[in-house]
Design an enzyme around this catalytic site. Structure first.
Site, PDB file in Angstrom:
ATOM      1  N   GLY A   4       0.040   3.392   4.595  1.00 19.60           N
ATOM      2  CA  GLY A   4      -0.658   2.424   3.746  1.00 19.60           C
ATOM      3  C   GLY A   4      -1.418   3.225   2.718  1.00 19.60           C
ATOM      4  N   GLU A   5      -2.618   2.815   2.419  1.00 22.10           N
ATOM      5  CA  GLU A   5      -3.461   3.559   1.485  1.00 22.10           C
ATOM      6  C   GLU A   5      -4.685   4.004   2.282  1.00 22.10           C
ATOM      7  OE1 GLU A   5      -1.994   3.952  -1.448  1.00 22.10           O
ATOM      8  OE2 GLU A   5      -3.567   5.377  -1.963  1.00 22.10           O
TER       9      GLU A   5
ATOM     10  N   CYS B 238       1.719   9.306   7.645  1.00 18.22           N
ATOM     11  CA  CYS B 238       1.384   9.219   6.228  1.00 18.22           C
ATOM     12  C   CYS B 238      -0.107   8.968   6.005  1.00 18.22           C
ATOM     13  CB  CYS B 238       2.283   8.168   5.580  1.00 18.22           C
ATOM     14  SG  CYS B 238       2.548   8.494   3.845  1.00 18.22           S
TER      15      CYS B 238
ATOM     16  N   ILE C 110       7.131   8.586   1.518  1.00 14.88           N
ATOM     17  CA  ILE C 110       6.724   7.591   0.518  1.00 14.88           C
ATOM     18  C   ILE C 110       5.321   7.953   0.024  1.00 14.88           C
ATOM     19  CG2 ILE C 110       6.327   5.138   0.046  1.00 14.88           C
ATOM     20  CD1 ILE C 110       8.104   4.548   2.547  1.00 14.88           C
ATOM     21  N   ARG C 111       5.237   8.424  -1.191  1.00  8.06           N
ATOM     22  CA  ARG C 111       3.954   8.897  -1.744  1.00  8.06           C
ATOM     23  C   ARG C 111       3.177   9.673  -0.672  1.00  8.06           C
ATOM     24  NH1 ARG C 111       0.760   5.058  -2.545  1.00  8.06           N
ATOM     25  NH2 ARG C 111       2.038   3.428  -1.663  1.00  8.06           N
TER      26      ARG C 111
ATOM     27  N   HIS D 164       7.769   8.753   7.576  1.00  8.83           N
ATOM     28  CA  HIS D 164       7.758   7.422   8.208  1.00  8.83           C
ATOM     29  C   HIS D 164       8.903   7.271   9.213  1.00  8.83           C
ATOM     30  CE1 HIS D 164       4.764   5.353   5.599  1.00  8.83           C
ATOM     31  NE2 HIS D 164       5.084   6.343   4.778  1.00  8.83           N
TER      32      HIS D 164
ATOM     33  N   GLU E  85       9.281   5.229  11.455  1.00  4.29           N
ATOM     34  CA  GLU E  85       9.568   3.800  11.743  1.00  4.29           C
ATOM     35  C   GLU E  85      10.694   3.273  10.850  1.00  4.29           C
ATOM     36  OE1 GLU E  85       6.995   4.894  10.044  1.00  4.29           O
ATOM     37  OE2 GLU E  85       6.450   3.509   8.431  1.00  4.29           O
TER      38      GLU E  85
HETATM   39  N1  GLN Z   1      -0.457   7.715  -0.708  1.00  4.05           N
HETATM   40  C1  GLN Z   1      -1.067   7.136   0.445  1.00  4.05           C
HETATM   41  C2  GLN Z   1      -2.499   7.660   0.629  1.00  4.05           C
HETATM   42  O1  GLN Z   1      -2.880   8.563  -0.002  1.00  4.05           O
HETATM   43  C3  GLN Z   1      -0.255   7.365   1.680  1.00  4.05           C
HETATM   44  C4  GLN Z   1       1.126   6.762   1.498  1.00  4.05           C
HETATM   45  C5  GLN Z   1       1.733   6.180   2.709  1.00  4.05           C
HETATM   46  O2  GLN Z   1       1.078   5.937   3.741  1.00  4.05           O
HETATM   47  N2  GLN Z   1       2.989   5.810   2.601  1.00  4.05           N
HETATM   48  O3  GLN Z   1      -3.213   7.126   1.415  1.00  4.05           O
END
Ligand code: GLN
Length: 190
Positions: A47-48, A79, A133-134, A168, A170
């Site tokens: 997530g973020e 992540c 992913i990022r 990830h 999952e």
């Molecule tokens: N870019 C997100 C962060 O800095 C992490 C990305 C993710 O969980 N897919 O929190």
């Protein structure tokens, strides 16, 4: 084995599915009353990290979870979850749980080219598919053991019962890394 999956953001449903495929019982943590039940392990999805970190405080569940992790509860973090566990974030002055001795870099692959898939070896497991992913990577460790590298960057680490992944699992077919962590949970609950 009863696994709590933090369900504030991210792929919590996919994590639950994977864990249940591996034989674990799961439930979601959405609010304070959810953590009043007993559980054996905790999953922190992506997530973020800034948003999740803020919500943990707003929901008043940060302190209880941190206490559990510090007491040895097994954690599986992906992540943004990995960022929550890091004791230092290279490009952010925040620290969330800070229970793993490592420095991570957020959005470390650049925002535009930030998502990709690859296969790489995880210590003790062999090759596993990895979807980024990022993603962050681990820039430095000060106690956490690196379990995998992609293009020279550390992307997975373990410290006692905590396992943190920049990718990830999952989202891929392979469940090896879940089984690896569930074995840690089994030993913890013995
Ligand atoms: N870019 C997100 C962060 O800095 C992490 C990305 C993710 O969980 N897919 O929190």
């Amino acid at each position: 084995m009863k696994i709590a999956v933090l369900a504030l953001q991210g792929d919590f449903a996919e994590h639950r599915k994977k864990l249940e495929e591996c034989g674990a019982e799961t439930f979601e943590i959405r609010q304070k009353k959810d953590i009043m039940t007993e559980f054996d392990g905790l999953v922190l999805p992506g997530g973020e990290s800034t948003v999740i970190g803020k919500l943990l405080h707003e929901l008043d569940i940060y302190d209880i979870l941190k206490e559990k992790i510090e007491a040895g509860m097994p954690v599986f973090a992906t992540c943004a979850g990995m960022i929550l566990l890091a004791e230092k974030i290279e490009n952010d002055d925040k620290v969330h749980f800070g229970t793993m001795h490592m420095t991570v870099k957020r959005n470390a692959y650049g925002r535009q080219l930030g998502s990709f898939r690859t296969d790489a070896a995880v210590k003790g497991l062999g090759e596993v598919p990895m979807t980024f992913i990022r993603a962050p990577y681990i820039a430095d460790t000060n106690g956490a053991e690196v379990l995998a590298y992609v293009e020279g960057k550390a992307v997975a680490a373990r410290e006692e019962n905590q396992v943190a992944l920049a990718f990830h699992p999952e989202l891929d077919e392979n469940n090896d890394i879940y089984r690896y962590w569930l074995d840690i949970v089994k030993n913890y609950t013995k």
